[in-house]
Design a protein around this motif. Sequence first.
Motif, short mmCIF file in Angstrom:
data_model
loop_
_atom_site.label_atom_id
_atom_site.label_comp_id
_atom_site.label_asym_id
_atom_site.label_seq_id
_atom_site.Cartn_x
_atom_site.Cartn_y
_atom_site.Cartn_z
N GLY A 299 9.68 23.75 -14.24
CA GLY A 299 8.68 23.35 -15.30
C GLY A 299 6.77 23.01 -15.01
O GLY A 299 5.94 23.00 -15.76
N GLY A 300 7.00 22.33 -13.41
CA GLY A 300 6.06 21.70 -12.30
C GLY A 300 4.82 20.99 -13.95
O GLY A 300 5.93 20.29 -14.72
N ASP A 301 4.08 20.90 -13.53
CA ASP A 301 2.98 20.30 -14.82
C ASP A 301 3.03 20.28 -16.26
O ASP A 301 2.76 19.64 -16.42
N TYR A 302 3.54 21.84 -16.49
CA TYR A 302 3.98 21.28 -18.00
C TYR A 302 4.84 20.97 -18.33
O TYR A 302 5.03 20.39 -19.47
N GLU A 303 5.97 20.93 -17.65
CA GLU A 303 6.92 20.07 -18.01
C GLU A 303 6.67 18.62 -17.74
O GLU A 303 7.23 17.63 -18.27
N LEU B 262 -3.48 26.59 -16.63
CA LEU B 262 -2.85 27.32 -15.50
C LEU B 262 -2.65 28.31 -16.13
O LEU B 262 -2.85 29.56 -15.19
N LEU B 263 -2.72 29.26 -17.10
CA LEU B 263 -2.47 30.49 -17.42
C LEU B 263 -3.33 31.44 -17.24
O LEU B 263 -3.99 32.46 -16.64
N VAL B 264 -5.16 30.55 -17.44
CA VAL B 264 -6.25 31.22 -17.72
C VAL B 264 -6.22 30.92 -15.76
O VAL B 264 -7.07 31.43 -15.29
N PHE C 21 2.59 32.53 -12.68
CA PHE C 21 2.78 33.04 -13.93
C PHE C 21 3.94 33.56 -14.78
O PHE C 21 4.21 32.82 -16.21
N PRO C 22 4.74 34.35 -14.46
CA PRO C 22 6.06 35.30 -14.94
C PRO C 22 6.63 34.15 -14.91
O PRO C 22 7.06 33.36 -16.45
N VAL C 23 6.95 33.08 -14.51
CA VAL C 23 8.05 31.73 -14.52
C VAL C 23 6.88 30.72 -15.90
O VAL C 23 8.48 30.65 -16.56
N LEU C 24 6.30 30.45 -15.39
CA LEU C 24 5.52 29.42 -16.01
C LEU C 24 5.72 30.17 -17.96
O LEU C 24 5.78 29.92 -18.65
N GLY C 25 5.44 31.97 -18.01
CA GLY C 25 5.47 32.40 -19.36
C GLY C 25 7.49 32.12 -19.90
O GLY C 25 7.28 32.44 -21.16
N SER C 26 7.72 32.27 -18.30
CA SER C 26 9.14 32.66 -19.36
C SER C 26 9.55 30.62 -19.92
O SER C 26 10.59 30.95 -20.78
N ALA D 139 -11.69 30.15 -23.23
CA ALA D 139 -10.81 31.18 -23.28
C ALA D 139 -8.52 30.27 -23.12
O ALA D 139 -7.82 30.97 -23.14
N MET D 140 -9.47 29.18 -22.33
CA MET D 140 -8.33 27.31 -22.51
C MET D 140 -7.87 27.70 -24.12
O MET D 140 -6.70 28.10 -24.24
N CYS D 141 -8.51 27.30 -24.43
CA CYS D 141 -8.35 26.69 -26.30
C CYS D 141 -8.15 27.89 -26.72
O CYS D 141 -7.03 28.04 -27.72
#
Length: 684
Positions: free
Chosen positions: A94-98, A116-118, A352-357, A478-480
Amino acid sequence: MGVGDVSKRILLGRKLRSSQLGETLLPKRIALPVFASDALSSVAYAPDEVFIMLGLAGASTYIWSWKIGLAVAVVMLTVVASYRQNVHAYPSGGGDYEVATVNLGQTAGVTVASALLVDYVLTVAVSVSSGVQNAAAAVPWISHHEVVVAVVLVLALAATNLRGVRESGAFFAVPTYCFMAGVLGMALVGALRASDGHLPDVESANFQIIPAPGYDGGNLTGLALIFLLARAFSSGCAALTGVEAISNGVPAFRKPKSRNAATTLLLLGTIAVTMLMSIIVLAHHMQIKYVDDVSRLRDEQGNPMPSGYDQPTVMAQISKAVFDNFTPGFYFVLAATGIILILAANTAFNGFPVLGSILARDGFMPRALGSRGDRLAYSNGILVLAFFACILIVAFDAQTTRLIQLYIVGVFVSFNLSQLGMIRHWTRHLKAETDPAARRRMHRSRMINTFGLGMTLTVFIIILLTKFLAGAWISILAMCAFYALMRGIRRHYDKVNLELAADEEDRFMPTKVHAVVLVSKLHKPTLRALAYAKATRPNVLEAVYVSADDATTKALVQEWDDRNLGVPLKVLYSPYREIVRPIVEYAIQIRKASPRGVVAVYIPEYVVGRWWEQLLHNQTALRLKGKLLFTPGVMVTSVPYQLESSQIARDRARRDSERVKAGDLRRGTVRSGGRVPPGKQVHR
């Protein structure tokens, strides 16, 4: 197997079973180029941005270049040390998100995810655009076609990643190691030549730089100098992008995952800092002149540069001078730099795909992003990333200098929230830990994260002050947008789950089933639908025909009576020749008359074997199903009738099932004499 399946197999390779996921895990020697290529390659364009910013005030400010490089190196090593704590504490990927979600709450987690997505999208756009610009120095025909070449390269990278992480990693490993060897070799040769006094100047050493408007008031002092140095420092911090990718990719490492990821992070930091400082120091000593607008350059005689002058990158100028007596070395460094800049986008294609999942699992992204493809990669995430990156490349004309202003804002948002989350993590664990040795380790880790937060927060403030009006506001916007989108998706999923939750009312059976068989004419499909409807034993069964022509209606009613089918035929008159609306309104009337009952509508449909035949049949049925699906209390059942041409599709399916495919012999479903009959296995 159809043409589409054959093309897909050629492009992606054979399918992998879910049980083969362990075979795709990466050793450290492959994980380094896969997850660190972005951070390593950024040293190819981060020095360019430092010299561009300093060059706004003329060449005299280049004296600060190595000091700014040193400051960037300190920040990078601090971030690397901090992320080594992350991969040990949160190895799930999960990295920073987790980290932010667990320790700071859902709002912080979604903020990190949007940043991160941006940043991943910008990583692809910036890396590929920079690589194309470097390639244009050696391949002239690329000039003025950068956008097309960049888009094609993004699509090629997406196709390569669709084949799976391990295969793409093996493919990218050689160029990454060649790039490291080329840059470090160039630095070593340059250091040796400098030690004996034979280090040449670069081709732009005798050029003059005209200060940009607003910077031409002589030597800068005070706040003006501080602001300029801050801009150069913030641009140089582009070298830190990609460091966080390893913490998001821990699940892709071989066991022990956390230890291997931490080791890879240490290697990344050491190599990246060495290369960055080598390039900046060499460029300073070789008296480089580098600007974003060549109109501010003057030659040795003080004349403006000729129209069409293409300014070589910092890396190109240094390598050409260092290897002035060994041309293959220059071309090797230039080729390796161009390739690694393009392949650096692979870091984003893995992150990106891992974070998206993970976001899809948590309900913040469409669930389709959480599905693995034939090669066990998150195919939908790869395609989404490629789509957005291509849009950015086209919108900004593949210009790295324009794109770089949008860059690194997102990554430092995630850096800061991640560091703050880790501080809370260690504080929470310290309250429950009693072992003195463990407490000392936790105190040390918290100090590292605290120092890291101070550094990254300082950089983030500098970035906002120096880059906001230059383009960083676009990234923030874009983040918003991503944040609002993810929140909206989560609200939708929560609402759907609430509506679908089973309760006591769902245990009661409907009081009445009113079955309606739609009739267009009295033929075999209609008779089959009637027979199937009778077999379900509804409370009420009737056939319904929509009348748009009196003569046809009278003929059908007469034939219906003659056959004596035992099912009443109800005729709905349609003065405006509509078919769908009368049926929908009739179903609604039945439902209103019996609110606790259901209306079962049976629709006869043709099954055809050719794609163009589908265009000639079933169009009314398709529209009708689309309307009825939105009508509460109405169940829609398609009753298929296979036309003769459907045999073509059945023959095609049979041939596919009889064709020997990869793995059939291993699974025991085929033998040397042919395919094993269904229900049997080969015993060996």
